[in-house]
Design a protein around this motif. Structure first.
Motif, PDB file in Angstrom:
ATOM      1  N   HIS A 150       1.759  15.236  -3.967  1.00 30.71           N
ATOM      2  CA  HIS A 150       2.640  14.254  -3.310  1.00 30.71           C
ATOM      3  C   HIS A 150       2.204  13.770  -1.994  1.00 30.71           C
ATOM      4  CE1 HIS A 150       5.468  13.476  -6.522  1.00 30.71           C
ATOM      5  NE2 HIS A 150       5.365  14.692  -6.624  1.00 30.71           N
ATOM      6  N   GLY A 151       1.981  14.991  -0.974  1.00 33.74           N
ATOM      7  CA  GLY A 151       1.352  14.675   0.197  1.00 33.74           C
ATOM      8  C   GLY A 151       0.071  13.935   0.546  1.00 33.74           C
ATOM      9  N   HIS A 152      -0.613  13.908  -0.580  1.00 37.23           N
ATOM     10  CA  HIS A 152      -1.774  12.924  -0.585  1.00 37.23           C
ATOM     11  C   HIS A 152      -1.681  11.997  -1.092  1.00 37.23           C
ATOM     12  CE1 HIS A 152      -4.891  16.481   0.575  1.00 37.23           C
ATOM     13  NE2 HIS A 152      -3.686  17.001   0.379  1.00 37.23           N
ATOM     14  N   VAL A 153      -0.645  11.673  -1.877  1.00 38.20           N
ATOM     15  CA  VAL A 153      -0.707  10.430  -2.689  1.00 38.20           C
ATOM     16  C   VAL A 153       0.296   9.587  -2.052  1.00 38.20           C
ATOM     17  CG1 VAL A 153       0.041   9.362  -4.921  1.00 38.20           C
ATOM     18  CG2 VAL A 153      -1.238  11.339  -5.095  1.00 38.20           C
ATOM     19  N   ASN A 154       1.462   9.852  -1.489  1.00 43.64           N
ATOM     20  CA  ASN A 154       2.305   8.940  -0.957  1.00 43.64           C
ATOM     21  C   ASN A 154       1.736   8.061   0.120  1.00 43.64           C
ATOM     22  OD1 ASN A 154       4.264  10.346  -2.719  1.00 43.64           O
ATOM     23  ND2 ASN A 154       5.101  11.609  -1.041  1.00 43.64           N
ATOM     24  N   ALA A 155       0.999   8.556   0.931  1.00 48.50           N
ATOM     25  CA  ALA A 155       0.414   7.580   2.106  1.00 48.50           C
ATOM     26  C   ALA A 155      -0.271   6.587   1.702  1.00 48.50           C
ATOM     27  CB  ALA A 155      -0.341   8.513   3.261  1.00 48.50           C
ATOM     28  N   THR A 156      -1.004   6.796   0.297  1.00 51.40           N
ATOM     29  CA  THR A 156      -1.860   5.772  -0.161  1.00 51.40           C
ATOM     30  C   THR A 156      -0.993   4.639  -0.853  1.00 51.40           C
ATOM     31  OG1 THR A 156      -2.122   6.629  -2.319  1.00 51.40           O
ATOM     32  CG2 THR A 156      -3.444   7.416  -0.643  1.00 51.40           C
ATOM     33  N   LEU A 157       0.153   4.884  -1.068  1.00 54.73           N
ATOM     34  CA  LEU A 157       0.900   3.822  -1.824  1.00 54.73           C
ATOM     35  C   LEU A 157       1.305   2.656  -1.389  1.00 54.73           C
ATOM     36  CD1 LEU A 157       3.215   6.270  -4.072  1.00 54.73           C
ATOM     37  CD2 LEU A 157       0.995   5.103  -4.906  1.00 54.73           C
ATOM     38  N   PRO A 158       1.678   2.584  -0.166  1.00 57.82           N
ATOM     39  CA  PRO A 158       1.818   1.428   0.699  1.00 57.82           C
ATOM     40  C   PRO A 158       0.709   0.555   0.870  1.00 57.82           C
ATOM     41  CG  PRO A 158       3.073   3.280   1.658  1.00 57.82           C
ATOM     42  CD  PRO A 158       2.144   4.095   0.633  1.00 57.82           C
ATOM     43  N   VAL A 159      -0.519   1.180   1.179  1.00 55.40           N
ATOM     44  CA  VAL A 159      -1.651   0.515   1.070  1.00 55.40           C
ATOM     45  C   VAL A 159      -2.030  -0.075  -0.203  1.00 55.40           C
ATOM     46  CG1 VAL A 159      -4.100   0.591   1.863  1.00 55.40           C
ATOM     47  CG2 VAL A 159      -2.459   2.090   2.767  1.00 55.40           C
TER      48      VAL A 159
END
Length: 392
Positions: free
Chosen positions: A12-21
């Motif tokens: 989650h710590g790697h995926v979450n930041a990509t989702l808004p992009v």
């Protein structure tokens, strides 16, 4: 309409930041396919991307907290995932690739298919030869010499099998593409001014979710708010949660404690009246109302905290979190405690200092200005489109 392919590790710590992009790219007309494990399908599809699954060798270990030093698992994971995805991506024919640096198979697919590639770093950028990261890797290699030796051999063998230049841990984590998006502001990055134009420090990638569910915000009324969370992976620590009860129970603090799903709150003993204990909470909405955040020091959590001007007490659990904790203390954004030696008294004293000494909040507010100026997910999406246009 251009086609983008996102590759990530199932954390989650790697995926979450990509989702808004991803959401921003889709809103701007891009067609995005995200390659991940089934657990992330709902989030990916809510972001508007096409989901394509792969099976992971590390995901179950993550749930059980038994994966050990995660980068050492990446050679085997990369071999396993690459076999599933290479021909699929070849058939999909994306125009560009965005991958997490730990996701070696994303880099390999881009190299093998000669696709323009971008790294997306949810935490600080890495100069593999010098600085804090190099010292951290040397300490890990000294602690686990046989593990590092074996994993480096596996990495070299894997790259050789596919006819690609050899790499090792440092090369895997520090590899730079023509564009490297970094989800911290330059002011938080150690040696930030030494990174060249290939690195774009966009700051935290945060898009308001707008859904706090049934969270009882009334619990926070009547006193200062203390939020405690150890993140989504290494949070199975009942003794620490009982320490928090002892440290802050019966005090003026209104405490929100997120335990994760590995802990049964009923087995923690009596919960103080000023505590709200849940497996998970709407973190952004809670941070908006928080005075001090006790955190594991994951990059996403730190950046979200600083985005809301909240100072921290960091108790690092794994991976790069000790480096983050060191940087927090170095910049005066909060205090760091040692997981192995933390006590009730240390918790009380650290939270009291961070809450009462105005310098901590002043320095967080200064960084908050840098966070807001960095551009976040919108700047990241804009940079991806600019990059894609230049590649033609």
């Amino acid at each position: 309409m251009a086609k983008g392919a996102f590759f990530n590790v199932p954390f989650h710590g790697h995926v979450n930041a990509t989702l808004p992009v991803v959401r921003e790219l889709v809103d701007l007309g891009e067609e995005v396919t995200y390659y991940l494990t089934d657990a992330f399908r709902p989030q990916v599809e809510r972001a508007g991307a096409r989901f394509h699954r792969y099976e992971s060798t590390v995901e179950e270990g993550l749930k059980a907290g038994t994966v050990g030093f995660l980068p050492a698992r990446m050679p085997g994971e990369s071999r396993h995932v690459l076999a599933q995805l290479l021909e699929v991506v070849r058939a999909d024919r994306p125009d560009y690739v965005v991958y997490d640096p730990m996701c070696l198979w994303g880099r390999m697919i881009a190299q093998l298919l000669r696709l323009p590639a971008i790294t997306f770093r949810p935490t600080m950028a890495i100069d593999p030869g010098v600085g804090q990261f190099a010292a951290f890797m040397r300490s890990r290699a000294a602690a686990f010499p046989s593990l590092f030796e074996q994993a480096n051999k596996e990495l070299a063998a894997l790259m050789g099998e596919y006819g690609l230049p050899p790499t090792d841990f440092r090369g895997m984590m520090g590899h730079a593409e023509p564009l490297n998006l970094v989800c911290v502001p330059r002011a938080f990055q150690p040696g930030g001014d030494t990174f060249d134009e290939r690195y774009l420090f966009v700051g935290p990638s945060i898009r308001p979710r707008g859904d706090a569910g049934d969270f009882p915000f009334a619990h926070l009324a009547g006193g200062p708010t203390l939020y405690i969370s150890l993140g989504t992976i290494f949070n199975n620590w009942p003794e620490f949660y009982r320490m928090c009860f002892a440290a802050f129970g019966g005090t003026p603090w209104r405490v929100v404690l997120a335990t994760g799903h590995a802990v049964n709150a009923a087995e923690l003993g009596p919960i103080p009246d000023n505590f709200l204990v849940r497996p998970s909470v709407p973190q952004l909405e809670v941070l908006e109302r928080t005075d001090v955040f006790v955190t594991h020091g994951g990059a996403n959590s730190l950046m979200e905290s600083f985005s809301y001007g909240v100072p921290v007490v960091v108790i690092p659990q794994m991976a790069e979190q000790p480096l983050n904790a060191h940087r927090v203390a170095e910049l005066g954004l909060g205090l760091a405690l040692d997981k192995q030696t933390v006590t009730v008294e240390q918790l009380q004293q650290a939270v009291a200092r961070v809450a009462q000494e105005p310098e901590f909040r002043a320095k967080v507010r200064t960084l908050q200005q840098g966070v807001r100026a960095s551009g976040g997910y919108r700047r990241a999406a804009e940079a991806i489109l600019e990059f894609r246009t230049r590649q033609g």
